[in-house]
Motif scaffolding. Structure first.
Motif, short mmCIF file in Angstrom:
data_model
loop_
_atom_site.label_atom_id
_atom_site.label_comp_id
_atom_site.label_asym_id
_atom_site.label_seq_id
_atom_site.Cartn_x
_atom_site.Cartn_y
_atom_site.Cartn_z
N PHE A 1 18.51 19.65 6.36
CA PHE A 1 18.57 20.01 4.95
C PHE A 1 20.02 19.94 4.45
O PHE A 1 20.30 19.37 3.38
N PHE A 2 20.95 20.50 5.21
CA PHE A 2 22.36 20.51 4.83
C PHE A 2 22.92 19.09 4.75
O PHE A 2 23.58 18.72 3.77
N PHE A 3 22.66 18.28 5.76
CA PHE A 3 23.21 16.93 5.76
C PHE A 3 22.50 16.03 4.75
O PHE A 3 23.12 15.09 4.22
N GLY A 4 21.23 16.31 4.47
CA GLY A 4 20.57 15.58 3.39
C GLY A 4 21.29 15.80 2.08
O GLY A 4 21.50 14.86 1.29
N PHE A 5 21.67 17.04 1.82
CA PHE A 5 22.48 17.34 0.63
C PHE A 5 23.80 16.57 0.67
O PHE A 5 24.21 15.96 -0.33
N CYS A 6 24.46 16.58 1.82
CA CYS A 6 25.76 15.92 1.94
C CYS A 6 25.68 14.42 1.71
O CYS A 6 26.60 13.83 1.13
#
Length: 361
Positions: A207-212
């Motif tokens: 989820f975090f890296f998808g945002f990034c």
């Protein structure tokens, strides 16, 4: 945040991932171990189904978490923190609670009846809806960081991410995070994500890296597009190693690498070939969420009815697929989509033109 046109490829990937999820769940009912994870199990297994399932079982859920993180990044372009939390509470938390209280008990009753157990009402069992619970926690926990990054867009970190993802080697920088998760949590089965620490932490990372990926700009997308075929070859090589050398059960750290390479490949292929609008996509992207919520109900109903019949196992599989997909489609089109009071309970926005205009403003 920078203004970006709607990304239809991400909508398509969400739809495709949900379709694969349905097929994957159906296939579990035809495995000799299906009953041990709460599925109604066919009397005659069809174990050959699991060969293609092993291709997608290590990336199907991570892909959904990556895509969900991307969706939050897009949503933040036009929303404050308060607006985002209100929307996510309405579209994630409300369907999650409703599903646990109304939808999940139905397929649990079918399981209990099939195996001649006492019918018991489980009001707060997330079952397959665990994914929604995780998502809401991620939004709640990570949104302060996300809005800080939004406020400082154009700063050094944003510039650094954009530069890092302009190089295919930059993609490798996220792999250690997933490798560490796989080693530290050390799940008994990498592909088992539901309601455990492995699924929670892997999901948060994705989820975090998808945002990034979205936050960083176009360089990430250009990189996965340019190198999509090499990424595909590497993914296939790791799958072959997993299947031939480790009998489909390679070490968790190796599975985490393969999982991410598949995700990069799919994102690259999607960006290249699926980033265009269509009426079909517009309809399916709205239907995917409600179908995900109700699909287990029809899957269990079909299994409950068919597995006691004198039918060949391949025919049972085909019929379960048909009943699940057709049942979900009819319920969505004639009930969920049409009944105003039900729409928010399944994560759909209001179809009231006045409310839609207010939301745009």
């Amino acid at each position: 945040m920078q203004v970006v046109e709607r990304r239809y490829d991400i909508d398509w990937l969400r739809v495709i991932a949900i379709v694969l999820l349905l097929i994957y769940h159906i296939a579990i009912g035809f495995q000799p171990w299906g009953i041990f994870i709460g599925f109604i199990q066919s009397n005659e297994p069809l174990e050959s189904l699991w060969t293609p399932m092993t291709i997608l079982n290590i990336w199907r859920i991570p892909l959904l978490f990556f895509v969900s993180g991307m969706g939050v990044c897009f949503a933040m372009r036009k929303r404050t923190w308060r607006q985002l939390m209100k929307e996510r509470a309405t579209r994630i938390l409300m369907p999650f609670m409703f599903g646990m209280m109304v939808i999940v008990p139905i397929h649990i009753w079918l399981w209990q009846d099939y195996y001649s157990q006492e019918l018991t009402y489980y009001a707060l069992n997330p079952a397959h809806l665990w994914f929604l619970g995780n998502l809401f926690v991620y939004v709640l926990v990570l949104s302060p960081l996300f809005f800080y990054l939004k406020k400082n867009e154009g700063g050094k970190l944003h510039f650094w991410l954009n530069q890092v993802f302009s190089n295919p080697l930059g993609l490798l920088l996220i792999l250690p995070f997933f490798i560490i998760e796989a080693i530290v949590i050390n799940p008994e089965s990498f592909e088992m994500y539901a309601m455990n620490f492995h699924g929670f932490w892997l999901g948060m990372l994705a989820f975090f890296f998808g945002f990034c990926f979205v936050y960083s700009g176009d360089n990430f997308w250009n990189t996965v597009k340019k190198w999509r075929w090499l990424l595909l070859v590497l993914s296939i090589v790791l799958y072959i190693i997993r299947w031939v050398v480790f009998e489909a059960k390679s070490p968790n750290y190796l599975m985490s690498i393969e999982s991410n390479l598949w995700v990069f490949t799919i994102l690259g292929l999607g960006y290249t070939y699926l980033n265009k609008p269509s009426r079909t996509l517009s309809y399916l992207s709205k239907a995917a969420y409600p179908v995900y919520i109700i699909h287990m109900m029809y899957l269990y109903l079909a299994s409950w009815w068919l597995f006691t019949r004198e039918l060949s196992t391949p025919l049972q599989f085909v019929l379960v697929v048909l009943i699940t997909f057709v049942g979900c489609a009819i319920t969505y089109e004639l009930v969920i989509r049409k009944v105003k009071l039900l729409r928010p309970l399944f994560g759909l926005k209001s179809n009231n033109p006045v409310e839609q205009r207010k939301r745009v403003k």
